[in-house]
Design a protein around this motif. Structure first.
Motif, PDB file in Angstrom:
ATOM      1  N   UNK A  11     -29.566  21.386   6.679  1.00 19.77           N
ATOM      2  CA  UNK A  11     -28.530  22.158   6.207  1.00 19.77           C
ATOM      3  C   UNK A  11     -27.861  21.210   5.129  1.00 19.77           C
ATOM      4  N   UNK A  12     -27.519  22.012   3.965  1.00 20.45           N
ATOM      5  CA  UNK A  12     -27.803  21.277   2.528  1.00 20.45           C
ATOM      6  C   UNK A  12     -27.057  19.995   2.586  1.00 20.45           C
ATOM      7  N   UNK A  35     -28.788   6.377   1.545  1.00 14.00           N
ATOM      8  CA  UNK A  35     -29.668   5.400   2.627  1.00 14.00           C
ATOM      9  C   UNK A  35     -29.650   4.138   2.227  1.00 14.00           C
ATOM     10  N   UNK A  36     -30.282   3.949   0.514  1.00 13.45           N
ATOM     11  CA  UNK A  36     -30.276   2.846  -0.381  1.00 13.45           C
ATOM     12  C   UNK A  36     -28.622   1.827  -0.437  1.00 13.45           C
ATOM     13  N   UNK A  37     -27.884   2.772  -0.238  1.00 16.46           N
ATOM     14  CA  UNK A  37     -26.725   2.422   0.415  1.00 16.46           C
ATOM     15  C   UNK A  37     -26.390   2.248   1.594  1.00 16.46           C
ATOM     16  N   UNK A  53     -20.395  16.393 -17.576  1.00 14.44           N
ATOM     17  CA  UNK A  53     -21.616  16.895 -16.698  1.00 14.44           C
ATOM     18  C   UNK A  53     -21.846  16.049 -16.173  1.00 14.44           C
ATOM     19  N   UNK A  54     -22.008  16.505 -15.146  1.00 11.02           N
ATOM     20  CA  UNK A  54     -23.047  15.229 -14.130  1.00 11.02           C
ATOM     21  C   UNK A  54     -24.095  16.486 -13.706  1.00 11.02           C
ATOM     22  N   UNK A  55     -24.139  17.711 -14.030  1.00  9.81           N
ATOM     23  CA  UNK A  55     -25.883  18.418 -14.098  1.00  9.81           C
ATOM     24  C   UNK A  55     -25.364  18.918 -12.484  1.00  9.81           C
ATOM     25  N   UNK A  56     -24.222  18.957 -11.888  1.00  8.67           N
ATOM     26  CA  UNK A  56     -24.215  20.157 -10.766  1.00  8.67           C
ATOM     27  C   UNK A  56     -22.527  20.615 -10.469  1.00  8.67           C
ATOM     28  N   UNK A  57     -22.919  22.187 -10.928  1.00 12.80           N
ATOM     29  CA  UNK A  57     -21.679  23.096 -12.308  1.00 12.80           C
ATOM     30  C   UNK A  57     -20.723  22.430 -10.774  1.00 12.80           C
ATOM     31  N   UNK A  99     -28.305  17.381   0.213  1.00 16.00           N
ATOM     32  CA  UNK A  99     -30.097  16.981   0.364  1.00 16.00           C
ATOM     33  C   UNK A  99     -30.648  15.575  -0.217  1.00 16.00           C
ATOM     34  N   UNK A 100     -29.949  17.024  -1.745  1.00 18.11           N
ATOM     35  CA  UNK A 100     -30.740  16.078  -2.820  1.00 18.11           C
ATOM     36  C   UNK A 100     -30.225  14.241  -3.262  1.00 18.11           C
ATOM     37  N   UNK A 101     -29.115  13.741  -2.671  1.00 16.25           N
ATOM     38  CA  UNK A 101     -28.725  12.980  -2.675  1.00 16.25           C
ATOM     39  C   UNK A 101     -28.785  12.162  -1.401  1.00 16.25           C
TER      40      UNK A 101
END
Ligand SMILES: CC(C)(COP(=O)(O)OP(=O)(O)OC[C@H]1O[C@@H](n2cnc3c(N)ncnc32)[C@H](O)[C@@H]1OP(=O)(O)O)[C@@H](O)C(=O)NCCC(=O)NCCS
Length: 178
Positions: A166-167, A152-154, A21-25, A145-147
């Motif tokens: 966009x999503x 960017x940090x990478x 479970x990564x929190x994303x279905x 979009x949440x990541x």
């Protein structure tokens, strides 16, 4: 976490994927229902990170190409700058560049924000930089979009501003800078 104890294995039928479970279905369902079929059909290879027999993360890789729309304002500028800085053969006639896509990346809820995502990206970058059997200039991702901040940090960059709202946004990492 002791990173030396992490094992990376390719997807296979015997691996118990149901409890990940990564929190994303969608990402959970891909590992459980689709990853093996993608592998069998040579569409994407899923790699699983095991730590003390549990799945702590997974990611997929597949071949890709980056197509820059040289007619568009900011993309044309980006591309001209890229070609000027490098010694790419026939830059004016070239629109496509070889790449590998990070199809999916998911870290278990219990292991997030502990540096595992960065550890995985660093490993993929190094693997692609060292693998010189086929041409591959970029590592790409359709980033949720949440990541975006994570990528960017990478040191990933946006290809275009066209997908700003966009999503997912198409991003790339230049393997030559690694
Ligand atoms: C996005 C994801 C892969 C990041 O993995 P992670 O192991 O938690 O990330 P790391 O701990 O290696 O983080 C590296 C850096 O990115 C930052 N970061 C991680 N996730 C972030 C997020 N969602 N938003 C903003 N910054 C984030 C961390 O704070 C850290 O920054 P720092 O170097 O300044 O401390 C993970 O949260 C995940 O699986 N999310 C659900 C699925 C998903 O969105 N996958 C991406 C599909 S494109």
């Amino acid at each position: 976490m002791d990173y030396l104890q992490i094992r990376v294995v390719k997807i296979e039928p015997d691996i118990e994927t149901d409890t990940f479970d990564c929190g994303n279905t969608d990402l959970n369902a891909f590992l459980k229902d689709d990853a093996l079929r993608y592998f069998d059909e040579r569409m994407a290879v899923t790699y699983i990170l095991l730590y003390k027999k549990q799945i702590i993360a997974y990611y997929c890789l597949l071949n890709d190409k980056v197509t820059f729309d040289t007619g568009q304002g900011n993309e044309r500028l980006l591309w001209n700058r890229f070609n000027r800085k490098n010694k790419i053969p026939n830059p004016k006639r070239r629109q496509n560049y070889p790449a590998v896509k990070l199809g999916r990346l998911a870290v278990s809820m219990h292991f997030k924000r502990q540096g595992l995502g960065r550890f995985i990206l660093d490993g993929i970058k190094q693997m692609l930089i060292q693998k010189t059997d086929t041409g591959c200039r970029f590592l790409t991702v359709d980033a949720y979009s949440t990541a975006l901040s994570f990528y960017l940090k990478n040191e990933f960059q946006y290809i275009s501003s066209k997908d700003e709202s966009e999503n997912t946004r198409l991003m790339y990492y230049d393997l030559k800078t690694g």
